[in-house]
Design a protein around this motif. Structure first.
Motif, mmCIF file in Angstrom:
data_model
loop_
_atom_site.group_PDB
_atom_site.id
_atom_site.type_symbol
_atom_site.label_atom_id
_atom_site.label_comp_id
_atom_site.label_asym_id
_atom_site.label_seq_id
_atom_site.Cartn_x
_atom_site.Cartn_y
_atom_site.Cartn_z
ATOM 1 N N ALA A 58 30.560 44.078 28.913
ATOM 2 C CA ALA A 58 31.253 43.578 30.106
ATOM 3 C C ALA A 58 30.359 42.629 30.900
ATOM 4 N N LEU A 59 29.075 42.948 31.004
ATOM 5 C CA LEU A 59 28.141 42.071 31.713
ATOM 6 C C LEU A 59 27.909 40.774 30.943
ATOM 7 N N ASN A 61 30.002 39.327 29.048
ATOM 8 C CA ASN A 61 31.221 38.552 29.242
ATOM 9 C C ASN A 61 31.223 37.846 30.598
ATOM 10 N N SER A 62 30.444 38.360 31.543
ATOM 11 C CA SER A 62 30.333 37.752 32.870
ATOM 12 C C SER A 62 29.157 36.781 32.970
ATOM 13 N N GLN A 171 34.019 47.653 33.102
ATOM 14 C CA GLN A 171 34.599 46.466 33.745
ATOM 15 C C GLN A 171 34.405 46.501 35.254
ATOM 16 N N ALA A 174 30.701 45.688 36.007
ATOM 17 C CA ALA A 174 30.447 44.259 35.768
ATOM 18 C C ALA A 174 31.078 43.401 36.856
ATOM 19 N N ARG A 175 32.304 43.755 37.263
ATOM 20 C CA ARG A 175 32.980 42.985 38.310
ATOM 21 C C ARG A 175 32.198 43.056 39.634
ATOM 22 N N ARG A 178 29.038 40.964 39.288
ATOM 23 C CA ARG A 178 29.405 39.548 39.258
ATOM 24 C C ARG A 178 29.826 39.042 40.642
ATOM 25 N N GLU A 179 30.544 39.863 41.409
ATOM 26 C CA GLU A 179 30.981 39.457 42.743
ATOM 27 C C GLU A 179 29.827 39.399 43.729
ATOM 28 N N ASN A 182 25.107 35.936 41.191
ATOM 29 C CA ASN A 182 25.311 34.931 40.158
ATOM 30 C C ASN A 182 24.310 35.241 39.046
#
Length: 186
Positions: A58-59, A61-62, A171, A174-175, A178-179, A182
């Motif tokens: 998941a990370l 993918n980010s 997820q 990771a979200r 990511r939020e 950066n």
């Protein structure tokens, strides 16, 4: 020749830091899960590996460079984890914990309807720690949730339902990372 060797010895750490600064920051993931009814520390290594792999995917993918480490769990202790992260060249250690899933079953009978709703929840937490300093950069807790329903004519069967919560946890973590950050600024 001796002064050249001394100069190189002095400049080597600076050159290594400069080369490292251009590389993408990396996260080393340490996961910990618990089997239902087990005490903390008695988690299943296969489940921990699955959780770590899901969080790493998941990370990635980010846009983060994340690697999982399955032979050392989050319960090993922060000094050991930070030392392992530094030895692996990781800038950060991500400690993830997933507690056992709890099922709540709600039966409803009335008005010629018979239905059963099953709500599966599992609390989780994570902490992102700078490998060099041990400082916590980010952390949070949450609850993964899955709802299934059964009626007279419809039956849902998912024996691996607790394991199905793992991708949702990955997820969510990771979200949140990511939020907050950066991948290039991490």
């Amino acid at each position: 020749l001796c002064s050249l060797a001394r100069l190189l010895c002095l400049l080597l750490p600076l050159l290594a830091f400069t080369a490292r600064a251009e590389a993408r920051p990396s996260l080393l993931i340490f996961a910990e899960t618990f089997e239902e009814g087990a005490s903390p520390g008695a988690g299943g290594p296969a489940d921990s590996g699955f959780l770590a792999a899901q969080v790493a995917a998941a990370l990635a993918n980010s846009g983060f460079d994340a690697r999982e480490l399955t032979d050392l769990s989050a319960e090993a202790g922060l000094p050991t984890i930070l030392s392992t992260a530094r030895q692996a060249g990781a800038d950060y250690a991500l400690l993830v914990r997933l507690d056992p899933a709890v099922a709540e079953v709600i039966d409803y009978r009335g008005n010629d309807i018979q239905t059963r709703r099953r709500v599966l929840t599992a609390p989780y937490s994570f902490r992102l720690v700078a490998a060099a300093t041990g400082e916590t950069v980010l952390g949070d807790t949450g609850t993964a949730r899955q709802v299934s329903r059964a009626t007279e004519s419809l039956r849902e069967s998912n024996p691996d339902a607790p394991q199905a919560l793992v991708p949702a946890v990955a997820q969510s973590i990771a979200r949140e990372i990511r939020e907050t950050m950066n991948p290039r600024d991490l």
